[in-house]
Design an enzyme around this catalytic site. Sequence first.
Site, PDB file in Angstrom:
ATOM      1  N   SER B  14      33.778  92.612 -54.767  1.00 23.63           N
ATOM      2  CA  SER B  14      34.822  93.927 -54.373  1.00 23.63           C
ATOM      3  C   SER B  14      34.273  94.748 -56.187  1.00 23.63           C
ATOM      4  O   SER B  14      33.286  94.255 -56.309  1.00 23.63           O
ATOM      5  CB  SER B  14      36.205  92.868 -55.448  1.00 23.63           C
ATOM      6  OG  SER B  14      36.866  93.393 -56.363  1.00 23.63           O
ATOM      7  N   HIS B  15      34.797  95.688 -56.363  1.00 21.61           N
ATOM      8  CA  HIS B  15      34.460  96.332 -57.344  1.00 21.61           C
ATOM      9  C   HIS B  15      34.457  95.436 -58.497  1.00 21.61           C
ATOM     10  O   HIS B  15      34.225  96.358 -59.391  1.00 21.61           O
ATOM     11  CB  HIS B  15      35.442  97.977 -57.167  1.00 21.61           C
ATOM     12  CG  HIS B  15      34.517  99.042 -56.527  1.00 21.61           C
ATOM     13  ND1 HIS B  15      34.657  98.975 -54.886  1.00 21.61           N
ATOM     14  CD2 HIS B  15      34.291 100.453 -56.525  1.00 21.61           C
ATOM     15  CE1 HIS B  15      33.668 100.166 -54.748  1.00 21.61           C
ATOM     16  NE2 HIS B  15      33.703 100.561 -55.559  1.00 21.61           N
ATOM     17  N   SER B  16      35.743  94.980 -58.857  1.00 25.11           N
ATOM     18  CA  SER B  16      36.510  94.400 -60.206  1.00 25.11           C
ATOM     19  C   SER B  16      35.993  93.071 -59.531  1.00 25.11           C
ATOM     20  O   SER B  16      35.884  92.036 -58.670  1.00 25.11           O
ATOM     21  CB  SER B  16      37.905  94.853 -60.138  1.00 25.11           C
ATOM     22  OG  SER B  16      38.231  93.274 -60.425  1.00 25.11           O
ATOM     23  N   GLY B  49      31.943  98.329 -60.045  1.00 23.22           N
ATOM     24  CA  GLY B  49      31.142  98.844 -58.838  1.00 23.22           C
ATOM     25  C   GLY B  49      30.621  97.615 -58.484  1.00 23.22           C
ATOM     26  O   GLY B  49      31.017  96.636 -58.619  1.00 23.22           O
ATOM     27  N   ASP B  73      35.971  95.250 -50.312  1.00 22.99           N
ATOM     28  CA  ASP B  73      37.060  96.132 -50.800  1.00 22.99           C
ATOM     29  C   ASP B  73      36.240  97.621 -50.265  1.00 22.99           C
ATOM     30  O   ASP B  73      37.085  97.942 -49.189  1.00 22.99           O
ATOM     31  CB  ASP B  73      37.561  95.760 -51.933  1.00 22.99           C
ATOM     32  CG  ASP B  73      36.898  96.394 -53.534  1.00 22.99           C
ATOM     33  OD1 ASP B  73      35.321  96.894 -53.008  1.00 22.99           O
ATOM     34  OD2 ASP B  73      37.040  96.354 -54.673  1.00 22.99           O
TER      35      ASP B  73
END
Lengths: 201, 133
Positions: B14-16, B49, B73
């Site tokens: 995920s970006h997070s 990112g 994602d």
Amino acid sequence: MLEKDDMVDLIRACAAVIEAHADELTELDSAIGDGDHGYNMKRGFEALRADADVISDKPLPDALTAAGMKLVMTVGGASGPLFGTFLMSFGKELNSGMDTAGIASAFAKATDAVAARGKSHAGQKTMLDVLYPVSKALTDGISGRAIGDVAEAAAEATIPIVATRGRASFLGERSAGHMDPGSRSSALLVRSVTDWLERRA
Amino acid sequence: MSDTGQNVGIVIVSHSPMVAEGTAQMVRQMVGGEVPLAWCGGDLDGGLGTSVEAISNAINSVWSEAGVAVLVDLGGAETNSEMAIEFMGAPKRDTIVICNAPIVEGAVMAATEASGGASLGEVVATAQELSPL
């Protein structure tokens, strides 16, 4: 032929342009994307600048491949693999010849590689909308500052396009009226290279 | 069934980092510890990112010949995962597949399938059943 010092200088010139325009790129990306393009590109080009010496020790095709790999590993967003794929493919293709025709052909193949990586094509409001016109200009034998002009005009021409690929496509019609950030950064880099070549000539 | 005696691994990108870790936590609670599971998220500066290097490390940490299913994602997570897989080289890269599925539901469904010893193809297909056609 580019000597080592030339390559270091060119990398610095590109990094300086990205750094100077990082806020502008981020602003463009905030309008229609996720607002990280400027920061991501800046991080990638700072890493490239830090490695400029090592990268420039290699022959040009290998140096481009190494530079592309560096961007892939450090940019952090989708633009890392996209710009990185361009440089890696451009470097690889230059092995078949570095005369004017060889450069045009390598640029065309590198552009196709970006299209494949991004599962995209021209007209979707992406960096391809700059790369394809530049590629065509190179194939047509255009050179020097005129190439930078083609790139900038192509980036401007992305303003009215409704995005159908990338994060901006989530906005649909609302993506029209903004310049595509990836097209802007592509044009900035093309302009950096052509300006640099002129200064050096 | 997987014929390697090992279960297919699951990687969550995920970006997070919080989304990635939270998704992994849900998988662990709902599916248990039978499935090799790794997650990564965030760019090199700790912002939102993804990082090709972190993705490669996550994949390597759970890889076996049974293969790895990757759940992503948005945009860059997919492109960076593709890049990480390509860098693995043949034949390893052919045993790692990105699922076209929502990250949380996909991870839980893929892990559930994998925990029963299903093959990589079955694991990916199960996750992808969640995707709109």
